[in-house]
Design an enzyme around this catalytic site. Structure first.
Site, PDB file in Angstrom:
ATOM      1  N   ILE A   5     107.009  57.216  29.224  1.00  0.00           N
ATOM      2  CA  ILE A   5     108.390  56.577  29.465  1.00  0.00           C
ATOM      3  C   ILE A   5     108.121  55.049  28.529  1.00  0.00           C
ATOM      4  O   ILE A   5     107.874  54.794  29.247  1.00  0.00           O
ATOM      5  CB  ILE A   5     108.793  56.552  30.828  1.00  0.00           C
ATOM      6  N   GLU A  17     108.955  57.690  40.980  1.00  0.00           N
ATOM      7  CA  GLU A  17     107.567  56.525  40.532  1.00  0.00           C
ATOM      8  C   GLU A  17     106.325  55.805  41.278  1.00  0.00           C
ATOM      9  O   GLU A  17     105.379  55.966  41.491  1.00  0.00           O
ATOM     10  CB  GLU A  17     107.730  55.889  39.032  1.00  0.00           C
TER      11      GLU A  17
END
Length: 441
Positions: free
Chosen positions: A160, A280
């Protein structure tokens, strides 16, 4: 020590592994923990410090984890069951994919971090943990068909890419631009991304870009090809901790990306990014708490045998005081993390994000503070050995260098502390509004 024997050193294991009752852990969860510990020890933990010294985890390790479906646990629970079954993936070390919940996720993240080092695990997990979920949660059917088969099986690697040199936690001010080509078939990307974990090995990245005007409303998310793609330049960054994580600088110079690679639609970027952050931050908090365990239990063990002034360090009241303070922080943190994991199992995705988003941000920030306390304590108690990159203090010295790599990524500490309170104020205002409306009825 046998794979499944809990470490007897105080503070070294979560309470349920020390034989204490747990309201969260079922026999099925415990069976997975035993299988996970054996697999992780054989394929990662026992080599982690050696690989961290060398700076890179061998590529075959990623392949081994994928072959056994052992990177899928990094994704948010529940897992994308339909997609996994289409690909012939039915279980993870005996746990049916449809039975997977956040308690299993917590166990997995805890076990993967047992080396005490975040870099070796992060070198494998970042794409699955953060890069893939936006595609199956927000992407079109056509986008999923193009990318998920290779990404979910590990044939292609992903990451990401949000952070930029001038925009880290300040996501709304990302400057990497994505402008449509004259024929409307492609976005042309220009800009740079920095501190991207795993970027150097990734075939694709889930990237935040600016397709519109200033601020959050102008952000979108694209699947961007990386390795070997025209206009993309990547180089590894030298960082003080998480050496094996593959921290990468990505430059984009007129990079062409099909418009069909957009996730969701233009302007959806901030919503997608913020939703992704909740997961996350939670998995970071779990792994970090285990790192703190490794540091503190190493110090505890050392203090039992190291002698100074005619007696062991453990016989010194000031040493016991330091261990006690750090231990209280550690066990409190783990209890909070377990509580959040359990709550997510029993809340809908929407309600979990609403009720726990701010608290998860706070937990991530607090976990880094706890790691800092435990790592600092360990280094101080190891004395000169804790300041040395070899010998018996090598591991705690390395853990202390990992601390900034937790306090900054995923939202820096001060930003998350502020965010958590702002989210709690929003919840309060919403509840207050409901109460006042009900009072009028």
């Amino acid at each position: 020590m046998a794979y499944n024997s809990p470490n007897p050193i105080p503070f070294s294991e979560p309470p349920y592994l020390r034989g204490l009752p747990s309201p969260y852990i079922t026999p099925a969860h415990r069976r997975f923990q035993q299988a996970c510990r054996k697999f992780a020890t054989e394929n990662l933990i026992q080599h982690a410090l050696e690989w961290e010294r060398e700076g890179t985890v061998p590529e075959h390790v990623f392949d081994t984890f994928c072959k056994h479906n052992m990177l899928l646990p990094n994704m948010p629970a529940p897992l994308p069951v339909d997609w996994l079954k289409r690909l012939g993936i039915n279980d993870i070390l005996g746990v049916k994919v449809e039975d997977w919940d956040y308690i299993y996720t917590g166990i997995y993240c805890d076990e993967i971090a047992r080396s005490g080092l975040s870099g070796p695990g992060a070198s494998l997990t970042a794409g699955f943990a953060f890069g893939i979920a936006p595609i199956y949660k927000f992407g079109s059917t056509e986008l999923q068909e193009r990318f998920l088969p290779d990404l979910l099986t590990g044939k292609k690697r992903s990451c990401i890419a949000i952070t930029e040199p001038e925009a880290g936690s300040d996501v709304a001010n990302i400057t990497t631009t994505a402008v449509k080509s004259a024929d409307g078939q492609h976005y042309i990307l220009n800009g740079s991304k920095k501190w991207i974990t795993n970027g150097i090995w990734s075939d694709y990245t889930t990237m935040a870009v600016r397709t519109g005007g200033p601020g959050a409303a102008g952000l979108s998310v694209l699947v961007v090809p990386l390795k070997g793609h025209p206009g993309v330049t990547m180089r590894r960054l030298k960082v003080s901790g998480q050496i094996t994580g593959g921290t990468t600088y990505i430059e984009l110079d007129d990079v062409k990306v099909p418009v069909s690679n957009i996730i969701g639609k233009e302007g959806d970027g901030m919503r997608i990014i913020m939703t992704n952050f909740n997961h996350e931050r939670l998995v970071i908090a779990v792994g970090v708490t285990r790192q703190a365990r490794v540091a503190l239990s190493a110090a505890f063990s050392y203090c039992l045998k190291r002698e100074a002034f005619g007696k062991t360090l453990m016989d010194q009241p000031v040493v016991r005081h330091r261990l006690a303070k750090a231990g209280a922080e550690l066990e409190s943190m783990w209890a909070w993390v377990e509580q959040i994991l359990y709550q997510l199992v029993h809340l809908s995705k929407e309600e979990g994000d609403r009720q726990l988003g701010g608290l998860t941000a706070l937990a991530k920030a607090k976990s880094a503070m706890v790691l800092n306390e435990c790592a600092q304590t360990a280094v101080l108690l190891f004395g000169g050995s804790g300041f040395t990159k070899t010998g018996q203090g090598e591991l705690v010295e390395a853990i202390l260098r990992d601390v900034p790599g937790v306090r900054i990524p995923g939202g820096s500490e001060d930003v998350l502390l502020d965010l958590s309170v702002r989210q709690l104020v929003k919840l309060y205002q919403a509840e207050e509004k409901k109460l006042s409306q009900n009072a009028k009825i």
